[in-house]
Design a protein around this motif. Structure first.
Motif, PDB file in Angstrom:
ATOM      1  N   UNK A  13       2.835 -38.421 -12.378  1.00 23.93           N
ATOM      2  CA  UNK A  13       3.808 -37.649 -11.607  1.00 23.93           C
ATOM      3  C   UNK A  13       3.257 -36.315 -11.127  1.00 23.93           C
ATOM      4  N   UNK A  14       2.161 -35.862 -11.696  1.00 22.58           N
ATOM      5  CA  UNK A  14       1.650 -34.512 -11.433  1.00 22.58           C
ATOM      6  C   UNK A  14       1.283 -34.262  -9.967  1.00 22.58           C
ATOM      7  N   UNK A  15       0.522 -35.140  -9.294  1.00 29.05           N
ATOM      8  CA  UNK A  15       0.173 -34.848  -7.901  1.00 29.05           C
ATOM      9  C   UNK A  15       1.396 -34.754  -6.980  1.00 29.05           C
ATOM     10  N   UNK A  16       2.351 -35.656  -7.134  1.00 29.80           N
ATOM     11  CA  UNK A  16       3.549 -35.607  -6.285  1.00 29.80           C
ATOM     12  C   UNK A  16       4.354 -34.345  -6.554  1.00 29.80           C
ATOM     13  N   UNK A  17       4.455 -33.961  -7.812  1.00 27.14           N
ATOM     14  CA  UNK A  17       5.176 -32.738  -8.160  1.00 27.14           C
ATOM     15  C   UNK A  17       4.468 -31.517  -7.570  1.00 27.14           C
ATOM     16  N   UNK A  18       3.150 -31.510  -7.627  1.00 21.87           N
ATOM     17  CA  UNK A  18       2.380 -30.402  -7.037  1.00 21.87           C
ATOM     18  C   UNK A  18       2.575 -30.359  -5.524  1.00 21.87           C
ATOM     19  N   UNK A  19       2.578 -31.529  -4.890  1.00 28.60           N
ATOM     20  CA  UNK A  19       2.786 -31.585  -3.434  1.00 28.60           C
ATOM     21  C   UNK A  19       4.169 -31.046  -3.077  1.00 28.60           C
ATOM     22  N   UNK A  20       5.167 -31.449  -3.851  1.00 29.09           N
ATOM     23  CA  UNK A  20       6.546 -31.014  -3.610  1.00 29.09           C
ATOM     24  C   UNK A  20       6.697 -29.497  -3.737  1.00 29.09           C
ATOM     25  N   UNK A  21       5.930 -28.884  -4.631  1.00 27.89           N
ATOM     26  CA  UNK A  21       6.051 -27.447  -4.893  1.00 27.89           C
ATOM     27  C   UNK A  21       4.814 -26.673  -4.434  1.00 27.89           C
ATOM     28  N   UNK A  22       4.063 -27.240  -3.492  1.00 30.47           N
ATOM     29  CA  UNK A  22       2.803 -26.632  -3.052  1.00 30.47           C
ATOM     30  C   UNK A  22       2.988 -25.193  -2.591  1.00 30.47           C
ATOM     31  N   UNK A  23       4.049 -24.918  -1.881  1.00 32.53           N
ATOM     32  CA  UNK A  23       4.277 -23.554  -1.406  1.00 32.53           C
ATOM     33  C   UNK A  23       4.451 -22.572  -2.542  1.00 32.53           C
ATOM     34  N   UNK A  24       5.209 -22.965  -3.557  1.00 32.03           N
ATOM     35  CA  UNK A  24       5.452 -22.081  -4.704  1.00 32.03           C
ATOM     36  C   UNK A  24       4.205 -21.927  -5.570  1.00 32.03           C
ATOM     37  N   UNK A  25       3.312 -22.922  -5.539  1.00 37.15           N
ATOM     38  CA  UNK A  25       2.103 -22.870  -6.371  1.00 37.15           C
ATOM     39  C   UNK A  25       0.950 -22.135  -5.691  1.00 37.15           C
ATOM     40  N   UNK A  26       1.054 -21.917  -4.390  1.00 38.17           N
ATOM     41  CA  UNK A  26      -0.027 -21.268  -3.638  1.00 38.17           C
ATOM     42  C   UNK A  26      -0.360 -19.905  -4.239  1.00 38.17           C
ATOM     43  N   UNK A  27      -1.648 -19.687  -4.479  1.00 38.17           N
ATOM     44  CA  UNK A  27      -2.124 -18.424  -5.012  1.00 38.17           C
ATOM     45  C   UNK A  27      -2.002 -18.300  -6.521  1.00 38.17           C
ATOM     46  N   UNK A  28      -1.391 -19.259  -7.162  1.00 37.88           N
ATOM     47  CA  UNK A  28      -1.204 -19.206  -8.617  1.00 37.88           C
ATOM     48  C   UNK A  28      -2.236 -20.059  -9.337  1.00 37.88           C
ATOM     49  N   UNK A  29      -2.479 -19.712 -10.594  1.00 35.62           N
ATOM     50  CA  UNK A  29      -3.285 -20.549 -11.476  1.00 35.62           C
ATOM     51  C   UNK A  29      -2.390 -21.680 -11.956  1.00 35.62           C
ATOM     52  N   UNK A  30      -2.813 -22.916 -11.716  1.00 30.93           N
ATOM     53  CA  UNK A  30      -2.066 -24.092 -12.157  1.00 30.93           C
ATOM     54  C   UNK A  30      -2.918 -24.786 -13.211  1.00 30.93           C
ATOM     55  N   UNK A  31      -2.454 -24.756 -14.454  1.00 27.26           N
ATOM     56  CA  UNK A  31      -3.189 -25.353 -15.565  1.00 27.26           C
ATOM     57  C   UNK A  31      -2.701 -26.787 -15.747  1.00 27.26           C
TER      58      UNK A  31
END
Length: 157
Positions: A13-31
């Protein structure tokens, strides 16, 4: 919210979740602490393709995020213990990162927990860390100790 995000969801589920929230994750460290594993006839098997990692798929799905593969090798119960419970040398947490700032965030998290950061290269090496998890978890499930497979060489006097 925050400079760093821990993505602790099923690996599939991780890639789809990242795609869905890509804008919010931009510039952040995603562990990414996921392990893309399924039971197989001979033991635990990776669900990703050859050379592919969930961390890399997350990075492709959220290109503005600074993805780090970390915290996927120790069993969840290990984080409940203080690092000194494991002996004089703190246990290591291997991690893979392309972005120096993200690597710094994860290094701070690891050392803040009393563990030792173990840089394992860029995100292109995350597939090796995920494959190591398949090995380690398979050994645990078989009743063995993965630590016995990685003895330290004797130190020179």
């Amino acid at each position: 919210y925050g400079e760093a995000v821990l993505l602790a969801v099923p690996a599939g589920a991780a890639p789809a979740l990242a795609r869905e929230h890509a804008g919010a994750l931009a510039g952040r460290t995603v562990v990414d602490c996921t392990n893309p594993l399924d039971p197989g006839p001979g033991g635990v098997m990776l669900t990703t393709g050859a050379g592919e990692s969930v961390a890399g798929l997350i990075g492709a799905a959220a290109p503005g995020a600074h993805v780090v593969k970390a915290f996927n090798l120790a069993h969840a119960s290990m984080w409940d213990h203080p690092a000194d419970a494991f002996g004089a040398i703190p246990p290591a947490v291997p991690f893979c990162a392309d972005d120096p700032g993200a690597a710094g965030h994860v290094t701070e998290l690891i050392t803040g927990m009393g563990w030792s950061p173990m840089p394992a290269g860029g995100l292109d090496r995350a597939a090796y860390v995920e494959a190591t998890a398949a090995f380690v978890i398979g050994v645990w499930w078989a009743g063995g100790s993965p630590a016995l497979a990685f003895p330290e060489p004797p130190r020179a006097a």
